[in-house]
Design an enzyme around this catalytic site. Structure first.
Site, short mmCIF file in Angstrom:
data_model
loop_
_atom_site.label_atom_id
_atom_site.label_comp_id
_atom_site.label_asym_id
_atom_site.label_seq_id
_atom_site.Cartn_x
_atom_site.Cartn_y
_atom_site.Cartn_z
N LYS A 116 -15.70 -9.51 7.87
CA LYS A 116 -14.69 -10.37 7.24
C LYS A 116 -15.33 -11.64 6.68
CE LYS A 116 -10.87 -8.04 7.77
NZ LYS A 116 -10.11 -7.58 6.60
N GLU A 154 0.82 -1.20 0.00
CA GLU A 154 0.00 0.00 0.00
C GLU A 154 0.86 1.26 0.00
OE1 GLU A 154 -3.64 -0.51 2.24
OE2 GLU A 154 -3.47 1.56 2.91
N SER A 176 -7.24 1.98 -2.16
CA SER A 176 -6.06 1.16 -2.45
C SER A 176 -6.50 -0.16 -3.05
CB SER A 176 -5.29 0.91 -1.15
OG SER A 176 -4.43 -0.19 -1.32
N CYS A 227 -10.41 -1.97 14.75
CA CYS A 227 -10.75 -3.40 14.88
C CYS A 227 -10.91 -3.86 16.33
CB CYS A 227 -9.71 -4.25 14.19
SG CYS A 227 -9.48 -3.78 12.48
N GLU A 259 -16.41 -10.57 3.39
CA GLU A 259 -15.23 -10.38 2.53
C GLU A 259 -14.72 -11.73 1.99
OE1 GLU A 259 -11.46 -9.20 4.34
OE2 GLU A 259 -11.22 -7.68 2.81
N GLU A 311 -14.13 -12.31 -5.90
CA GLU A 311 -12.78 -11.97 -6.40
C GLU A 311 -11.70 -12.80 -5.71
OE1 GLU A 311 -15.31 -8.23 -6.26
OE2 GLU A 311 -14.68 -9.64 -4.75
N CYS A 342 -8.35 -2.08 4.07
CA CYS A 342 -8.31 -3.24 4.98
C CYS A 342 -9.68 -3.57 5.54
CB CYS A 342 -7.38 -2.96 6.16
SG CYS A 342 -5.73 -2.58 5.65
N GLU A 385 2.18 1.77 -3.36
CA GLU A 385 1.09 2.27 -4.21
C GLU A 385 0.93 3.77 -4.00
OE1 GLU A 385 -2.58 0.41 -3.19
OE2 GLU A 385 -3.54 0.85 -5.11
#
Lengths: 174, 673
Positions: free
Chosen positions: B359, B280, B320, B504, B362, B367, B300, B283
Site C-alpha cells: 500500500k 466493482e 477492474s 490481508c 500504491e 495516478e 484492491c 462494472e
C-alpha cells in the site's frame, strides 16, 4: 554479433530449455561471448522461465563464469604450491607490469589481455606454468620468457594474422 | 519412514502421528526447539542447524530434515547439542552487525531472542569489518545486507509462495549473499512489495520502510489536519503487538489511541470498501451485459496489480478499473471532504493504517493525486502504528473503546470481510443478490469463498444467470489459475486476487508471528464481527448510498470514474540496457524488437529472424540496424518494435513480413534519399 544472438537461441533450444541444463547452457554461451553479459543472462532466464536472480546466483557461484568482459587472450598463471615455490609470483608481477595492469584490474583497456591466477593446473612437473587461452601451455616459464610470449602475440595481432578467439577456445576454463 | 509407531524423546515415549520430520514431533512433545530456517509453509532447507538433536543410530541430525523412524531414541538436551546451538548463534553473531539497540527489529529479532534464550553471553569470534550500503530504493522494503544471516527464508517465500524469485543466493563460501538479480536495487526488479519476505526474515535484514516520522510531523503541524483510515485486517491483529491473542478485536482501542496522539479525524476504510464493492459489482454487471473483458479481476491488492502490469499486461483490460478502498478514501477526502473542512487538499493529511506493505507503493503511484498532491500522504503498517502508540507511551490494553467519526466512519459487514481472502467476492455476491433479489434476500453468507485454501471456486445464481467465481491468494496460486485460464482449462466470470496467503489478514505489515494459525484466527474474528454487524450488504450502508448521490449523482457514472477509478500501465520487470545484436553504425535505421517475456513468448525471436532475412533479401541489410531490447512497456499488444523512436505494437511472426515491407523498408528508402 547477430550471428551470436542466433547462436544463443540455438544453444537454449539444443537443451530444450531444461532448467537442469542451466550450467551447460551458461558454459556454451560464455564460449560465444567470452563472458556472460547481464542482458544475455536475463534473456536466458526469460527463455527458460526461471527468475533472473536464480540465473545470476548460478553464474556467480562458479569461478568459471565471468560477468565482466574478458580480453581476447586470457592468461592464467598457475599459483599452486609447486608453481608458487618455483617462482610464479614474479611471473605474475612481470605480466601485469608489462601489460600495464594496476590495482584491481585484470583486463587491459584495449580488451586484448586478461591476467588471472589459478590454484593448480595439474602440470606441476612443468612448474611454473602459464596457460594462454586454455590450450597454449608454457612450462618452466621465467618472467623474461612470458614477456617474450606476450610480445609475439602483440606483433602477430599487429600483422592481423592472429587466430580468432573462438578458434583458440578462449574461454575454456581449467 | 513410517507414519505411525513410537519413538523415544528425552526418555519419553511419543507416538508418531504421520509427521514428516522429527522437529514436528519434538515440538508436539512440548520441546520448542529453536529454528531460523524452518517454516511449516515453506520447503525444508536444513541450513541453520539450530534444531540439531542426538539420535542413537544416526548421531547428530537436524530434526527438521530427518524423517521419524519407529523406535528412534532422540535426545534434544545434551551437553553437546546445547554447546553446538550456542556456537551456531555465536558464529551468526560474528557475521552480523550487532548495533541491536538502534535496529528497527530490536525486541522482535529472532537472533537477538535466541542469543538471549540460549544464554550466549560472549561472542568468541571477530566482528565483520566491512559495512555494506543499505538498499533504500523501494517505497516499501528496506534491505540491510549487514544483518542477513543467510537462512534463505525470504528466498523460499518469494519463490514458493509468490512464484517471483526476487531474492536468491549469489556468490559462494564466505562471499555468499542473498540479493536480487545482478545485485540490482529493489526498485529496479520485479518486486511487487508484498512484504512476505519481511514477514519471514528473522533479523533486521529486511524491514518495512518506516513513515512514522512523517506522520508525527503532520500531527504536530498546526496548519494540517490528519485524517486517518483503518483497514479491516488491522483491527484483528494490532492487539498482538501488545501481548493480546491473535484475532482479538481492538477497533475501539485503535480509534481511542489515534485520537490520543492527535489525529484529527478517525475514519474507517470500510466506508470506501463499500464504495468499491458497489462500483466493482456494477462494472461486472455492465461487462456481463456487453460480454466483454471477462473474467473481471479485483483491483484492491496493489501487489497483484503490479504483478499483472509486469507479467500479464494482456490481462490489464480485465482488471477492474476501480481504485482500491485505500485510494478511494484518499480521493474522496481530498476532493470532497476537504471542502467540508474548508481546507485545501495539501492541508489535509491522509494517514492510512494498513496490514500491507505494498500500500506504501500504491499511495505513491502518480495516478493517485488531487491538485498535484498525493491522495494518501502516508501509509503505516499495523506494526508501525503500534510503534507510534509505544513512542507516545500509551497503555494500549487499558484504552477505552471509542467510535469512529462521521460520516466516513461507517461500514457494512460486507466491507469488514475485505480483510480475509474471499471477502471482496462475497461482498460483491451480497450486493448483486440484494440488487437482483430485493429486500426478501436477507442475509447472505457465502461460505464457499471463505478459508485459507489457495484457490477457491464457487458458483452463484444471479439474475437468472450462473456466475462462475474464483478466489485466489498467493501469487504462485494466481499464476496457476491464470495459466489454467489461458490454456482454456477453466473459465470464470470474476476472480478475486490477494497476493498474501489468507488475504490481508496475512499481509506483510502484520505483527509476528504471521503464520497460518495467526491468519486463521484473525480471519475467524473478522467473520465473527461480520455476523453481529447489522449492516450486512454494501447497499445497507446509508452513508455510502447518500455519498454516491450527493457527490457523484449515482453509481458507475462519469463522476465516479473520475474520482474512484484508475488506469494501469504495462511495466517492465527488470531495468537493463538495450541488447545489441548487430554491429552498431549510428547512421543506419534503428529497429529494436522487444525481447521482454511477453514479447518473447509471442515470438519476438522469430520476428527478428524474419526482419533479418528480409533485410538481407532486399539488399538493405547495410542500412538497417536490428537490435533486441528489454521491454518497451507495451506488453499488452503482442510483440513491440521500436523504429526510429516510434513504437509499432501488435507485431507477430505472421505479420512481420508485411510490417517490414510497409513500415520499415520505406523508411530505409527515405533515409537513403
Amino acid at each position: 554479433m547477430e550471428r551470436k544472438f542466433e547462436r544463443l537461441q540455438e544453444i537454449i533450444e539444443s537443451h530444450q530449455g531444461k532448467v537442469a541444463h542451466l550450467i551447460a547452457i551458461l558454459q556454451e554461451v560464455q564460449e560465444e561471448y567470452r563472458y556472460l553479459p547481464e542482458e544475455v543472462l536475463t534473456y536466458i532466464a526469460t527463455a527458460m522461465k526461471v527468475s533472473p536472480a536464480t540465473v545470476y546466483g548460478v553464474a556467480t557461484f562458479y569461478a568459471q563464469f565471468s560477468l565482466i568482459p574478458k580480453g581476447k587472450y586470457v592468461i592464467r598463471v598457475c599459483d599452486g604450491t609447486a608453481c608458487h615455490v618455483r617462482g610464479s609470483e614474479p611471473i605474475h608481477f612481470a605480466l601485469r607490469e608489462n601489460l600495464g595492469l594496476t590495482g584491481g584490474e585484470s583486463t587491459t583497456g584495449d580488451m586484448q589481455f586478461t591476467v588471472e591466477t589459478v590454484s593448480c593446473l595439474g602440470a606441476c612437473g612443468l612448474a611454473p606454468v602459464v596457460v594462454i587461452n586454455g590450450d597454449e601451455v608454457h612450462g618452466q616459464t621465467t618472467p623474461e620468457s612470458i614477456v617474450g610470449a606476450i610480445k609475439r602475440i602483440v606483433s602477430l595481432e599487429k600483422q592481423g594474422e592472429s587466430k580468432s578467439p573462438s578458434e583458440t577456445g578462449c574461454c575454456q576454463n581449467a | 519412514m513410517s507414519s505411525n509407531g513410537k519413538l523415544i524423546i528425552d526418555g519419553r515415549e511419543i507416538d508418531i502421528q504421520g509427521e514428516k520430520n522429527l522437529l514436528e514431533i519434538i515440538r508436539r512433545a512440548g520441546i520448542n526447539l529453536p529454528t531460523f530456517c524452518y517454516h511449516s509453509e515453506l520447503s525444508i532447507y536444513g541450513a541453520c542447524r539450530l534444531c540439531l538433536v542426538e539420535t542413537d543410530k544416526m548421531g547428530l541430525v537436524a530434526a527438521c530434515s530427518t524423517p521419524p523412524q519407529e523406535g528412534m531414541v532422540i535426545r534434544t538436551n545434551t551437553l553437546r547439542t546445547r554447546r553446538l546451538r550456542k556456537m551456531v548463534i555465536e558464529l551468526l553473531l560474528a557475521n552480523h552487525e550487532r548495533e541491536c539497540t538502534t535496529c528497527s527489529r530490536s525486541g522482535r529479532c529472532k537472533l537477538q531472542l535466541l542469543a538471549h534464550q540460549l544464554g550466549v553471553k560472549e561472542v568468541r569470534f571477530g566482528k565483520r569489518d566491512k559495512k555494506v550500503p543499505l538498499d533504500l530504493t523501494s517505497p516499501s522494503i528496506v534491505r540491510d545486507p549487514n544483518k542477513c544471516i543467510l537462512c534463505g527464508d525470504c528466498v523460499r517465500m518469494c519463490k514458493e509462495v509468490q512464484g517471483l524469485g526476487i531474492w536468491d543466493f549469489a556468490h559462494r563460501g564466505s562471499k555468499t549473499v542473498v540479493t536480487t538479480a545482478f545485485d540490482k536495487e529493489l526498485s529496479d526488479v520485479a518486486c511487487v512489495n508484498c512484504g512476505q519476505c519481511v514477514s519471514v526474515c528473522p533479523t533486521g535484514a529486511l524491514t518495512v520502510k518506516s513513515e512514522i516520522d512523517k506522520v508525527w510531523n503532520a500531527i504536530h503541524d498546526p496548519d494540517k489536519i490528519v485524517v486517518a483510515q483503518i483497514a479491516p485486517a488491522v483491527r484483528v491483529a494490532l492487539g498482538e503487538e501488545f501481548g493480546l491473542n491473535a484475532g482479538e478485536d481492538v477497533t475501539g482501542k485503535i480509534v481511542a489511541g489515534l485520537k490520543l496522539i492527535g489525529v484529527g479525524r478517525v475514519f474507517d476504510t470500510l466506508f470506501t470498501a463499500d464504495m468499491t464493492t458497489i462500483e466493482e459489482a456494477n462494472e461486472l454487471l455492465v461487462r456481463l451485459e456487453k460480454n466483454e473483458n471477462l473474467p473481471i479481476f479485483t483491483s484492491c491488492c496493489p501487489a497483484w496489480v503490479k504483478y499483472c502490469e509486469q507479467f500479464h499486461a494482456d490481462l490489464l483490460p480485465n482488471v477492474s478499473s476501480c481504485r482500491s478502498p485505500q485510494q478511494m478514501f484518499g480521493s474522496v477526502v481530498k476532493k470532497y471532504y476537504a471542502k467540508k473542512l474548508n481546507k485545501r487538499p495539501e492541508d489535509v493529511f491522509v494517514l492510512s493504517i494498513m496490514p500491507c506493505v505494498a500500500k506504501k507503493f500504491e499511495a505513491q503511484r502518480p495516478e493517485f493525486t488531487t491538485g498535484g498532491v498525493p491522495d494518501v500522504d502516508a501509509v503505516l503498517t499495523t506494526v508501525e502504528i503500534a510503534q507510534m502508540f509505544k513512542e507516545a507511551s500509551i497503555d494500549f490494553t487499558a484504552l477505552p473503546n471509542k467510535a469512529f467519526d462521521n460520516p466516513l466512519g461507517v461500514g457494512s459487514g460486507a466491507a469488514l470481510i475485505f480483510g480475509a481472502s474471499g471477502g471482496v467476492m462475497e461482498s460483491v455476491v451480497r450486493y448483486v443478490s440484494g440488487l437482483t433479489g430485493g429486500d426478501e434476500v436477507g442475509r447472505i453468507d457465502f461460505l464457499p469463498v471463505r478459508g485459507m485454501e489457495g484457490i477457491k471456486k464457487a458458483y452463484v445464481k444471479a439474475g437468472g444467470k450462473i456466475l462462475k467465481l474464483a478466489v485466489v491468494n498467493g501469487l504462485a496460486n494466481t499464476e496457476k489459475l491464470i495459466s489454467m485460464l489461458k490454456s482454456g482449462e477453466a473459465s470464470f466470470d470474476a476472480i478475486e486476487v490477494m497476493s498474501c496467503p489468507g488475504g490481508c489478514v496475512g499481509g506483510g505489515g502484520q505483527p509476528e508471528v504471521n503464520d497460518t494459525v495467526a491468519r486463521t484466527r484473525r480471519a475467524g474474528e473478522i467473520y465473527e464481527m461480520d455476523r453481529v454487524q447489522q449492516l450486512h450488504k454494501p447497499q445497507d450502508n446509508y452513508f455510502v448510498v447518500k455519498a454516491f448521490e450527493e457527490w457523484f449523482g449515482g453509481v458507475n457514472n462519469h463522476e465516479t470514474h473520475h474520482a474512484l477509478h484508475t488506469t494501469y500501465v504495462p511495466r517492465r520487470r527488470i531495468n537493463g540496457k538495450p541488447f545489441i545484436m548487430n554491429d552498431s553504425q549510428s547512421q543506419r535505421l534503428q529497429v529494436s524488437v522487444c525481447l521482454g517475456t511477453g514479447c518473447y513468448l509471442r515470438g519476438a525471436y522469430d520476428v527478428i529472424k524474419e526482419f533479418n532475412d528480409l533485410a538481407e533479401n532486399r539488399g538493405i541489410a547495410g542500412q538497417i540496424e536490428i537490435n533486441g531490447t528489454f521491454c518497451l512497456e507495451k506488453c499488452d499488444n503482442g510483440v513491440s518494435v521500436n523504429v526510429n523512436d516510434e513504437i509499432i505494437t501488435g507485431v507477430s511472426p505472421e505479420n512481420a513480413g508485411e510490417i517490414f515491407i510497409n513500415k520499415i523498408s520505406p523508411l530505409v528508402d527515405k533515409n537513403l534519399r
